[in-house]
Design a protein around this motif. Structure first.
Motif, PDB file in Angstrom:
ATOM      1  N   LEU A  61       0.841  -1.201   0.000  1.00  0.00           N
ATOM      2  CA  LEU A  61       0.000   0.000   0.000  1.00  0.00           C
ATOM      3  C   LEU A  61       0.878   1.254   0.000  1.00  0.00           C
ATOM      4  CD1 LEU A  61      -2.795   1.312   0.166  1.00  0.00           C
ATOM      5  CD2 LEU A  61      -2.629   1.151   2.672  1.00  0.00           C
ATOM      6  N   THR A  62       1.968   1.198   0.803  1.00  0.00           N
ATOM      7  CA  THR A  62       2.886   2.342   0.836  1.00  0.00           C
ATOM      8  C   THR A  62       3.517   2.580  -0.532  1.00  0.00           C
ATOM      9  OG1 THR A  62       3.382   1.868   3.156  1.00  0.00           O
ATOM     10  CG2 THR A  62       4.905   3.315   1.960  1.00  0.00           C
ATOM     11  N   VAL A  63       3.928   1.464  -1.177  1.00  0.00           N
ATOM     12  CA  VAL A  63       4.507   1.594  -2.522  1.00  0.00           C
ATOM     13  C   VAL A  63       3.485   2.191  -3.482  1.00  0.00           C
ATOM     14  CG1 VAL A  63       5.374   0.283  -4.504  1.00  0.00           C
ATOM     15  CG2 VAL A  63       6.178  -0.253  -2.201  1.00  0.00           C
ATOM     16  N   ALA A  64       2.238   1.730  -3.399  1.00  0.00           N
ATOM     17  CA  ALA A  64       1.194   2.236  -4.287  1.00  0.00           C
ATOM     18  C   ALA A  64       0.967   3.732  -4.078  1.00  0.00           C
ATOM     19  CB  ALA A  64      -0.104   1.457  -4.075  1.00  0.00           C
ATOM     20  N   VAL A  65       0.925   4.135  -2.775  1.00  0.00           N
ATOM     21  CA  VAL A  65       0.733   5.569  -2.489  1.00  0.00           C
ATOM     22  C   VAL A  65       1.885   6.381  -3.049  1.00  0.00           C
ATOM     23  CG1 VAL A  65       0.604   7.275  -0.638  1.00  0.00           C
ATOM     24  CG2 VAL A  65      -0.699   5.136  -0.458  1.00  0.00           C
ATOM     25  N   ALA A  66       3.126   5.889  -2.838  1.00  0.00           N
ATOM     26  CA  ALA A  66       4.289   6.630  -3.341  1.00  0.00           C
ATOM     27  C   ALA A  66       4.272   6.718  -4.864  1.00  0.00           C
ATOM     28  CB  ALA A  66       5.573   5.972  -2.859  1.00  0.00           C
ATOM     29  N   ILE A  67       3.982   5.577  -5.520  1.00  0.00           N
ATOM     30  CA  ILE A  67       3.932   5.574  -6.991  1.00  0.00           C
ATOM     31  C   ILE A  67       2.828   6.493  -7.484  1.00  0.00           C
ATOM     32  CG2 ILE A  67       3.471   4.157  -9.018  1.00  0.00           C
ATOM     33  CD1 ILE A  67       6.209   3.752  -7.889  1.00  0.00           C
ATOM     34  N   ARG A  68       1.676   6.437  -6.810  1.00  0.00           N
ATOM     35  CA  ARG A  68       0.546   7.285  -7.228  1.00  0.00           C
ATOM     36  C   ARG A  68       0.883   8.769  -7.098  1.00  0.00           C
ATOM     37  NH1 ARG A  68      -3.856   5.588 -10.231  1.00  0.00           N
ATOM     38  NH2 ARG A  68      -5.260   7.395 -10.321  1.00  0.00           N
ATOM     39  N   ALA A  69       1.543   9.107  -5.974  1.00  0.00           N
ATOM     40  CA  ALA A  69       1.938  10.505  -5.778  1.00  0.00           C
ATOM     41  C   ALA A  69       2.946  10.940  -6.833  1.00  0.00           C
ATOM     42  CB  ALA A  69       2.504  10.696  -4.376  1.00  0.00           C
ATOM     43  N   ALA A  70       3.942  10.062  -7.079  1.00  0.00           N
ATOM     44  CA  ALA A  70       4.942  10.393  -8.091  1.00  0.00           C
ATOM     45  C   ALA A  70       4.306  10.515  -9.472  1.00  0.00           C
ATOM     46  CB  ALA A  70       6.046   9.343  -8.111  1.00  0.00           C
ATOM     47  N   THR A  71       3.373   9.613  -9.776  1.00  0.00           N
ATOM     48  CA  THR A  71       2.692   9.660 -11.072  1.00  0.00           C
ATOM     49  C   THR A  71       1.855  10.917 -11.207  1.00  0.00           C
ATOM     50  OG1 THR A  71       2.611   7.241 -11.098  1.00  0.00           O
ATOM     51  CG2 THR A  71       1.149   8.407 -12.615  1.00  0.00           C
ATOM     52  N   ALA A  72       1.183  11.295 -10.106  1.00  0.00           N
ATOM     53  CA  ALA A  72       0.387  12.533 -10.153  1.00  0.00           C
ATOM     54  C   ALA A  72       1.276  13.739 -10.410  1.00  0.00           C
ATOM     55  CB  ALA A  72      -0.384  12.694  -8.838  1.00  0.00           C
ATOM     56  N   GLY A  73       2.450  13.764  -9.735  1.00  0.00           N
ATOM     57  CA  GLY A  73       3.378  14.878  -9.976  1.00  0.00           C
ATOM     58  C   GLY A  73       3.875  14.894 -11.406  1.00  0.00           C
ATOM     59  N   LEU A  74       4.173  13.691 -11.912  1.00  0.00           N
ATOM     60  CA  LEU A  74       4.633  13.614 -13.305  1.00  0.00           C
ATOM     61  C   LEU A  74       3.548  14.065 -14.270  1.00  0.00           C
ATOM     62  CD1 LEU A  74       6.598  10.227 -13.287  1.00  0.00           C
ATOM     63  CD2 LEU A  74       7.536  12.545 -13.354  1.00  0.00           C
ATOM     64  N   ARG A  75       2.307  13.705 -13.953  1.00  0.00           N
ATOM     65  CA  ARG A  75       1.212  14.127 -14.831  1.00  0.00           C
ATOM     66  C   ARG A  75       1.027  15.635 -14.798  1.00  0.00           C
ATOM     67  NH1 ARG A  75      -3.000   9.288 -13.173  1.00  0.00           N
ATOM     68  NH2 ARG A  75      -2.072   7.670 -14.535  1.00  0.00           N
ATOM     69  N   VAL A  76       1.170  16.211 -13.608  1.00  0.00           N
ATOM     70  CA  VAL A  76       1.085  17.671 -13.521  1.00  0.00           C
ATOM     71  C   VAL A  76       2.209  18.318 -14.335  1.00  0.00           C
ATOM     72  CG1 VAL A  76       1.282  19.648 -11.968  1.00  0.00           C
ATOM     73  CG2 VAL A  76      -0.106  17.674 -11.306  1.00  0.00           C
ATOM     74  N   GLN A  77       3.424  17.773 -14.161  1.00  0.00           N
ATOM     75  CA  GLN A  77       4.543  18.300 -14.932  1.00  0.00           C
ATOM     76  C   GLN A  77       4.343  18.095 -16.436  1.00  0.00           C
ATOM     77  OE1 GLN A  77       8.246  16.729 -13.546  1.00  0.00           O
ATOM     78  NE2 GLN A  77       8.011  17.532 -11.466  1.00  0.00           N
ATOM     79  N   GLU A  78       3.777  16.950 -16.768  1.00  0.00           N
ATOM     80  CA  GLU A  78       3.537  16.675 -18.191  1.00  0.00           C
ATOM     81  C   GLU A  78       2.532  17.668 -18.772  1.00  0.00           C
ATOM     82  OE1 GLU A  78       2.166  12.960 -21.074  1.00  0.00           O
ATOM     83  OE2 GLU A  78       2.109  12.774 -18.892  1.00  0.00           O
ATOM     84  N   ARG A  79       1.452  17.928 -18.015  1.00  0.00           N
ATOM     85  CA  ARG A  79       0.479  18.912 -18.487  1.00  0.00           C
ATOM     86  C   ARG A  79       1.106  20.295 -18.611  1.00  0.00           C
ATOM     87  NH1 ARG A  79      -3.127  16.026 -15.043  1.00  0.00           N
ATOM     88  NH2 ARG A  79      -2.764  17.545 -13.367  1.00  0.00           N
ATOM     89  N   LEU A  80       1.940  20.625 -17.605  1.00  0.00           N
ATOM     90  CA  LEU A  80       2.608  21.918 -17.662  1.00  0.00           C
ATOM     91  C   LEU A  80       3.556  22.000 -18.858  1.00  0.00           C
ATOM     92  CD1 LEU A  80       3.202  24.657 -16.358  1.00  0.00           C
ATOM     93  CD2 LEU A  80       4.931  23.548 -14.938  1.00  0.00           C
ATOM     94  N   LEU A  81       4.317  20.909 -19.047  1.00  0.00           N
ATOM     95  CA  LEU A  81       5.221  20.880 -20.192  1.00  0.00           C
ATOM     96  C   LEU A  81       4.462  20.919 -21.512  1.00  0.00           C
ATOM     97  CD1 LEU A  81       7.865  18.261 -18.994  1.00  0.00           C
ATOM     98  CD2 LEU A  81       8.186  20.723 -19.242  1.00  0.00           C
ATOM     99  N   ARG A  82       3.323  20.230 -21.556  1.00  0.00           N
ATOM    100  CA  ARG A  82       2.528  20.247 -22.778  1.00  0.00           C
ATOM    101  C   ARG A  82       1.993  21.661 -23.055  1.00  0.00           C
ATOM    102  NH1 ARG A  82      -1.066  16.888 -21.312  1.00  0.00           N
ATOM    103  NH2 ARG A  82       0.095  15.024 -21.925  1.00  0.00           N
TER     104      ARG A  82
END
Length: 546
Positions: A162-183
């Motif tokens: 569960l901890t790994v999932a939360v960390a991955i989800r948080a990292a993925t959300a940050g990457l998605r935000v960065q991706e949208r910003l970069l886009r």
């Protein structure tokens, strides 16, 4: 950064290849375990579960390569990591517990689910419940035995996943935000690039449309950009190969077409140093291909420096001016020869004692007219060459002005104009009496001509703050404000003078201005239409009284 690069790499692959890469680590790990630890395969009770789990993993791997995932809904692919959790549970719980460490392999499907599943809630539930179900047999056995040592590992597995999932989800959300910003930034940059290219094309079209050569130079004086007309001007003068990395090596000549311009006076060098140039004329090249250029330069404001220069082709105008000057010189020269002969013969006739008073008067009028024509011819020659010889020396202006006033009285009387003279006693200056007298003659003659209704003309001279001010005041027709700035130009005559049909060629005031400049002085005018004009000739005062 590693996760971001991996995600970008996966996004560039086809859907089947991307899904296969997600599944590959788990398949490889289970195969390695099967080869490295063959013991559980020998247990008849464990063998069915192990085979089932192994076949499920291999079947999921085959499905990754065979199923057309791009034709199915995006979330359909999540059946693969869920099946992986089931297969891991089957293999881990088979046998006598020697394969319980395989529970950590759940991290592979957990990462896949955390990255791919849209719903945050279902992601966390799946990533917790799946590992919890994997650990359930062990937990049940631990409860039955009273939680022996080592049972805590089974409790920690779902929590860790569960901890790994939360960390991955948080990292993925940050990457998605960065991706949208970069886009968004990429789209903005693309729009700015398109706008910049459009502006560049428009600017190039505008620069190429004007009939003026334009070039931008850097702080080192080297051309950075130029328009089509500038290149044409260089090509017309035969100097386009000289625009090299060493800088513009152009043969600039002065306005006389003979004097080479020193390098430090080249317009490129002066403009690069920040100097403003306004309409100065240079000749570029020699011979019949030479081009006359009127140059304007403006520095570029800002830390980058440099300048922009505009080159106007005035070859035709300069040639026409030279032709006109040559014509004027030729006509004036042709006038002077017969006029000299006329004056010589008139002098001989006037020496005769047999002339009647009336005949002598007429001959003297003819002589004065011929002398005026001769002076006019000399003025034409001087104006055409723009070079009036001046021989300076210390002299008192009072006798010069008195003589010119006496010479003008007869014309003033004939025109019905009163001439008043107001001169100070000592008017010493370093002058050429002939040229100053010529200037005063022109000012008095104009004052008389342009006072058709009579009135008063005043010749006044005084010392004022280091200057000798010679003032000629009349009460004639005056000069309009829009024509006042042009009256010192050669061949310019006011519209009122042309309408009144007053004779003249428009050279007198130009000569007066040149004479003043040659003496280090100036000529100023104050005029009011219908009320008259005041011309003031300022000459530097010097002499015994200083």
């Amino acid at each position: 950064m590693v996760v971001q690069r991996a995600q970008k790499y996966l996004q560039r692959l086809r859907s089947t290849s991307r899904v296969a890469l997600w599944q590959l680590p788990l398949v490889a790990a289970i195969v390695i375990v099967a080869v490295a630890a063959p013991g559980p395969w020998n247990s008849e009770s464990a063998r069915p579960l192990i085979i089932a789990g192994f076949l499920l993993v291999c079947g999921a791997g085959a499905a990754c390569l065979t199923v057309p995932w791009d034709r199915l809904p995006e979330q359909t692919v999540l059946v693969i990591p869920i099946a992986d959790l089931v297969s891991i549970g089957l293999i881990r719980n088979a046998g006598d517990g020697t394969l319980q460490g395989l529970g950590t392999l759940a991290v592979f499907p957990v990462i896949w689910i955390a990255v791919s599943m849209r719903s945050v809630v279902w992601t966390l539930v799946t990533c917790f419940v799946g590992p919890l179900l994997i650990s359930t047999p062990t937990l049940t056995e631990a409860v039955r035995r009273g939680f022996p040592a080592g049972a805590s590992y089974s409790l920690l597995l779902p929590v860790l996943m569960l901890t790994v999932a939360v960390a991955i989800r948080a990292a993925t959300a940050g990457l998605r935000v960065q991706e949208r910003l970069l886009r968004t930034q990429r789209e903005q940059l693309r729009a700015l690039l398109a706008e910049s290219q459009s502006t560049e094309r428009l600017l190039a079209a505008i620069l190429d449309a004007v009939n003026v050569g334009i070039v931008a130079i850097g702080p080192d004086g080297l051309p950075v950009r130029s328009n089509r007309r500038f290149k044409e001007l260089l090509a017309a003068s035969g100097w386009i190969p000289a625009m090299s990395a060493g800088g513009p090596k152009l043969a600039f000549l002065a306005q006389d077409r003979r004097t080479p311009v020193a390098r430090e006076q080249w317009p490129f060098v002066r403009a690069a140093a920040g100097e403003r140039i306004d309409g100065e004329v240079y000749w570029l090249g020699t011979g019949p291909d030479a081009v006359a250029l009127s140059i304007v330069a403006r520095p570029i404001e800002g830390p980058e420096g440099g300048a922009v220069l505009a080159f106007g082709d005035v070859t035709a105008l300069a040639t026409a001016v030279d032709d006109k000057a040559e014509l004027v010189r030729t006509v004036a020269h042709e006038f002077r020869s017969p006029l000299t002969a006329v004056l010589g013969n008139l002098d001989l006739v006037l020496e005769s004692e047999q002339l009647t008073p009336d005949d002598r008067l007429r001959l003297e009028v003819a002589e004065r007219s011929a002398e005026r024509l001769l002076h006019l011819a000399a003025d034409l020659v001087a104006s055409s060459s723009n070079a009036i010889p001046v021989r300076l020396g210390f002299a008192d202006l009072r006798p010069v002005l008195e003589g010119r006033a006496d010479a003008a009285r007869l014309a003033a009387v004939a025109a019905g104009v009163q001439l008043a003279v107001e001169l100070e006693d000592s008017l010493w200056a370093r002058i050429d009496p002939l040229r100053v007298g010529q200037a005063v003659d022109n000012l008095l003659s104009n004052a008389i001509k342009y006072s058709p209704d009579g009135g008063t003309i005043t010749l006044r001279a005084r010392r004022s703050e280091g200057w000798v001010a010679i003032e000629v005041r009349d009460s004639g027709m005056g000069i309009s404000a829009d024509e006042r700035e042009r009256i010192f130009e050669r061949f310019f005559r006011t519209s009122e003078a042309r309408r009144s049909d007053i004779p003249g060629v428009g050279l007198g005031l130009a000569l007066c201005s040149w004479i003043a400049e040659r003496h280090g002085g100036r000529l100023e005018v104050v005029s009011d239409p219908g009320r008259g004009s005041v011309f003031t000739l300022y000459l530097p005062a010097s002499g015994p009284s200083d």
